[in-house]
Design a protein around this motif. Structure first.
Motif, PDB file in Angstrom:
ATOM      1  N   LYS A   2       0.844  -1.194   0.000  1.00  0.00           N
ATOM      2  CA  LYS A   2       0.000   0.000   0.000  1.00  0.00           C
ATOM      3  C   LYS A   2       0.883   1.249   0.000  1.00  0.00           C
ATOM      4  O   LYS A   2       1.858   1.328   0.736  1.00  0.00           O
ATOM      5  CB  LYS A   2      -0.906  -0.019   1.232  1.00  0.00           C
ATOM      6  N   THR A   3       0.514   2.201  -0.838  1.00  0.00           N
ATOM      7  CA  THR A   3       1.297   3.440  -0.895  1.00  0.00           C
ATOM      8  C   THR A   3       0.745   4.428   0.130  1.00  0.00           C
ATOM      9  O   THR A   3      -0.379   4.278   0.607  1.00  0.00           O
ATOM     10  CB  THR A   3       1.207   4.071  -2.300  1.00  0.00           C
ATOM     11  N   CYS A   4       1.541   5.449   0.425  1.00  0.00           N
ATOM     12  CA  CYS A   4       1.096   6.487   1.352  1.00  0.00           C
ATOM     13  C   CYS A   4       0.674   7.713   0.533  1.00  0.00           C
ATOM     14  O   CYS A   4       1.402   8.153  -0.353  1.00  0.00           O
ATOM     15  CB  CYS A   4       2.251   6.850   2.281  1.00  0.00           C
ATOM     16  N   ASN A   5      -0.513   8.209   0.798  1.00  0.00           N
ATOM     17  CA  ASN A   5      -1.042   9.327  -0.002  1.00  0.00           C
ATOM     18  C   ASN A   5      -1.423  10.511   0.879  1.00  0.00           C
ATOM     19  O   ASN A   5      -2.173  10.351   1.850  1.00  0.00           O
ATOM     20  CB  ASN A   5      -2.301   8.886  -0.765  1.00  0.00           C
ATOM     21  N   ILE A   6      -0.916  11.684   0.506  1.00  0.00           N
ATOM     22  CA  ILE A   6      -1.268  12.911   1.239  1.00  0.00           C
ATOM     23  C   ILE A   6      -1.992  13.846   0.266  1.00  0.00           C
ATOM     24  O   ILE A   6      -1.509  14.083  -0.849  1.00  0.00           O
ATOM     25  CB  ILE A   6      -0.005  13.593   1.799  1.00  0.00           C
ATOM     26  N   ALA A   7      -3.159  14.338   0.687  1.00  0.00           N
ATOM     27  CA  ALA A   7      -3.966  15.222  -0.168  1.00  0.00           C
ATOM     28  C   ALA A   7      -3.879  16.649   0.351  1.00  0.00           C
ATOM     29  O   ALA A   7      -4.033  16.878   1.557  1.00  0.00           O
ATOM     30  CB  ALA A   7      -5.419  14.762  -0.146  1.00  0.00           C
ATOM     31  N   ILE A   8      -3.613  17.597  -0.567  1.00  0.00           N
ATOM     32  CA  ILE A   8      -3.669  19.017  -0.176  1.00  0.00           C
ATOM     33  C   ILE A   8      -4.627  19.731  -1.130  1.00  0.00           C
ATOM     34  O   ILE A   8      -4.366  19.815  -2.332  1.00  0.00           O
ATOM     35  CB  ILE A   8      -2.293  19.708  -0.233  1.00  0.00           C
ATOM     36  N   ALA A  14      -3.186  29.664  -2.791  1.00  0.00           N
ATOM     37  CA  ALA A  14      -2.989  29.467  -1.341  1.00  0.00           C
ATOM     38  C   ALA A  14      -1.581  28.969  -1.031  1.00  0.00           C
ATOM     39  O   ALA A  14      -1.222  28.808   0.136  1.00  0.00           O
ATOM     40  CB  ALA A  14      -4.036  28.504  -0.787  1.00  0.00           C
ATOM     41  N   GLY A  15      -0.803  28.655  -2.074  1.00  0.00           N
ATOM     42  CA  GLY A  15       0.575  28.187  -1.869  1.00  0.00           C
ATOM     43  C   GLY A  15       0.686  26.668  -1.872  1.00  0.00           C
ATOM     44  O   GLY A  15       1.726  26.114  -1.482  1.00  0.00           O
ATOM     45  N   LYS A  16      -0.373  25.989  -2.315  1.00  0.00           N
ATOM     46  CA  LYS A  16      -0.379  24.516  -2.277  1.00  0.00           C
ATOM     47  C   LYS A  16       0.812  23.919  -3.020  1.00  0.00           C
ATOM     48  O   LYS A  16       1.493  23.051  -2.504  1.00  0.00           O
ATOM     49  CB  LYS A  16      -1.655  23.942  -2.929  1.00  0.00           C
ATOM     50  N   SER A  17       1.069  24.412  -4.252  1.00  0.00           N
ATOM     51  CA  SER A  17       2.103  23.782  -5.084  1.00  0.00           C
ATOM     52  C   SER A  17       3.479  23.896  -4.460  1.00  0.00           C
ATOM     53  O   SER A  17       4.188  22.898  -4.333  1.00  0.00           O
ATOM     54  CB  SER A  17       2.192  24.415  -6.471  1.00  0.00           C
ATOM     55  N   SER A  18       3.869  25.121  -4.065  1.00  0.00           N
ATOM     56  CA  SER A  18       5.238  25.250  -3.557  1.00  0.00           C
ATOM     57  C   SER A  18       5.402  24.472  -2.248  1.00  0.00           C
ATOM     58  O   SER A  18       6.439  23.844  -2.002  1.00  0.00           O
ATOM     59  CB  SER A  18       5.637  26.714  -3.393  1.00  0.00           C
ATOM     60  N   ILE A  19       4.355  24.460  -1.428  1.00  0.00           N
ATOM     61  CA  ILE A  19       4.444  23.749  -0.156  1.00  0.00           C
ATOM     62  C   ILE A  19       4.458  22.233  -0.387  1.00  0.00           C
ATOM     63  O   ILE A  19       5.278  21.503   0.170  1.00  0.00           O
ATOM     64  CB  ILE A  19       3.321  24.214   0.788  1.00  0.00           C
ATOM     65  N   ALA A  20       3.584  21.760  -1.277  1.00  0.00           N
ATOM     66  CA  ALA A  20       3.529  20.313  -1.549  1.00  0.00           C
ATOM     67  C   ALA A  20       4.847  19.847  -2.173  1.00  0.00           C
ATOM     68  O   ALA A  20       5.351  18.772  -1.847  1.00  0.00           O
ATOM     69  CB  ALA A  20       2.365  20.002  -2.480  1.00  0.00           C
ATOM     70  N   MET A 124      -0.501  14.976  -3.391  1.00  0.00           N
ATOM     71  CA  MET A 124      -1.254  15.424  -4.556  1.00  0.00           C
ATOM     72  C   MET A 124      -2.001  16.686  -4.181  1.00  0.00           C
ATOM     73  O   MET A 124      -2.688  16.703  -3.160  1.00  0.00           O
ATOM     74  CB  MET A 124      -2.222  14.296  -4.921  1.00  0.00           C
ATOM     75  N   ASP A 125      -1.869  17.738  -4.996  1.00  0.00           N
ATOM     76  CA  ASP A 125      -2.635  18.940  -4.656  1.00  0.00           C
ATOM     77  C   ASP A 125      -3.665  19.255  -5.725  1.00  0.00           C
ATOM     78  O   ASP A 125      -3.500  18.899  -6.883  1.00  0.00           O
ATOM     79  CB  ASP A 125      -1.713  20.122  -4.331  1.00  0.00           C
ATOM     80  N   GLY A 126      -4.783  19.863  -5.286  1.00  0.00           N
ATOM     81  CA  GLY A 126      -5.863  20.182  -6.224  1.00  0.00           C
ATOM     82  C   GLY A 126      -7.041  20.803  -5.508  1.00  0.00           C
ATOM     83  O   GLY A 126      -6.876  21.619  -4.593  1.00  0.00           O
ATOM     84  N   ALA A 137      -7.197   8.961   1.586  1.00  0.00           N
ATOM     85  CA  ALA A 137      -5.820   9.463   1.773  1.00  0.00           C
ATOM     86  C   ALA A 137      -5.413   9.347   3.246  1.00  0.00           C
ATOM     87  O   ALA A 137      -6.255   9.457   4.154  1.00  0.00           O
ATOM     88  CB  ALA A 137      -5.743  10.919   1.329  1.00  0.00           C
ATOM     89  N   ASP A 138      -4.118   9.126   3.484  1.00  0.00           N
ATOM     90  CA  ASP A 138      -3.625   8.954   4.853  1.00  0.00           C
ATOM     91  C   ASP A 138      -3.665  10.255   5.637  1.00  0.00           C
ATOM     92  O   ASP A 138      -3.776  10.261   6.856  1.00  0.00           O
ATOM     93  CB  ASP A 138      -2.188   8.421   4.807  1.00  0.00           C
TER      94      ASP A 138
END
Ligand code: DC
Length: 223
Positions: A2-8, A14-20, A124-126, A137-138
């Motif tokens: 199982k993979t680990c998935n973090i959703a933003i 809001a700065g999602k891309s640079s932070i992710a 993953m951000d979106g 997502a974890d």
């Protein structure tokens, strides 16, 4: 395994891309900028005179998207061409916000996003990652900031560029995209019930990264 998935998720700017991207590089995860997929479809749609022609082309599998990574930087290939540098124009931003409301477009991208997350540990951000794409997502973060603060950050990024938009134009654009993204019928932008809200209006980049890294340490078993 199982993979680990973090959703933003969160609104534009809001700065999602640079932070992710920063967190992915610290953890050795793959960073997936899903907005770029919508932007690439917006670019693809520009070749068709009507929406019906564009949707027919999607159905006919005339649009092939591929993500490739060069030293952690995501590049997006549309029918074999690297279009990464063509995706960040105001025109494509607005078009992406419009075509992302179409159920056919969202269905087209859904499997692609899910299968990347199945194969790799991802951040993953979106807009709909915690609600639709990765409901299991974890860790889910909803990252936001006031429209004025987001516009002001964007203005500072662009002010030295030729033909830079004014602060008022940027603010107007952000408010319009917020409205489109959160009022569409399919997969609107909204905080998942189990997402943790971070309002970065008065926080700096490093402060937000540290807050998310602390949550990761607290909630995920990454050893
Ligand atoms: O994150 P961005 O600004 O690059 O996204 C461009 C547009 O794509 C945005 O207006 C809404 C849409 N989008 C979406 O509907 N769902 C996502 N998961 C990512 C982006």
């Amino acid at each position: 395994m199982k993979t680990c998935n973090i959703a933003i998720d969160g609104p534009a700017g809001a700065g999602k891309s640079s932070i992710a991207r920063e967190i992915a590089s610290r953890l050795g995860f793959v960073y997936v900028d899903t907005g770029a997929l919508y932007r690439a479809i917006a670019l693809f749609s520009a070749d068709y005179p009507t929406q019906a022609d564009f949707l027919q082309a999607l159905e006919d599998a005339a649009c092939h998207l591929e993500l490739k990574y060069f030293g952690g930087t995501q590049c997006i290939f549309l029918n074999g061409d690297n279009v990464t540098d063509k995706l960040r124009t105001p025109d494509i931003s607005m078009k992406a916000s419009q075509i992302s409301a179409l159920p056919e477009v969202r269905a087209f991208l859904l499997d692609q996003q899910k299968s990347i997350a199945k194969e790799h540990n991802v951040i993953m951000d979106g807009r709909d990652i915690g609600t639709v794409v990765l409901p299991d997502a974890d860790l889910k973060i909803f990252l936001t900031a006031s429209p004025e603060e987001r516009a002001s950050r964007r203005y500072l990024e662009l002010e030295d560029k030729p033909d830079a938009p004014s602060y008022e134009e940027i603010l107007e654009d952000i408010k319009r995209r917020d409205y489109n993204d959160s009022h569409r019928t399919v997969a609107p932008l909204k905080q998942a019930k189990d997402a943790i809200l971070i309002d970065s209006t008065t926080m700096g980049f490093h402060e937000v990264c540290e807050a998310i890294l602390e949550l990761i340490e607290e909630k995920l078993d990454l050893e």
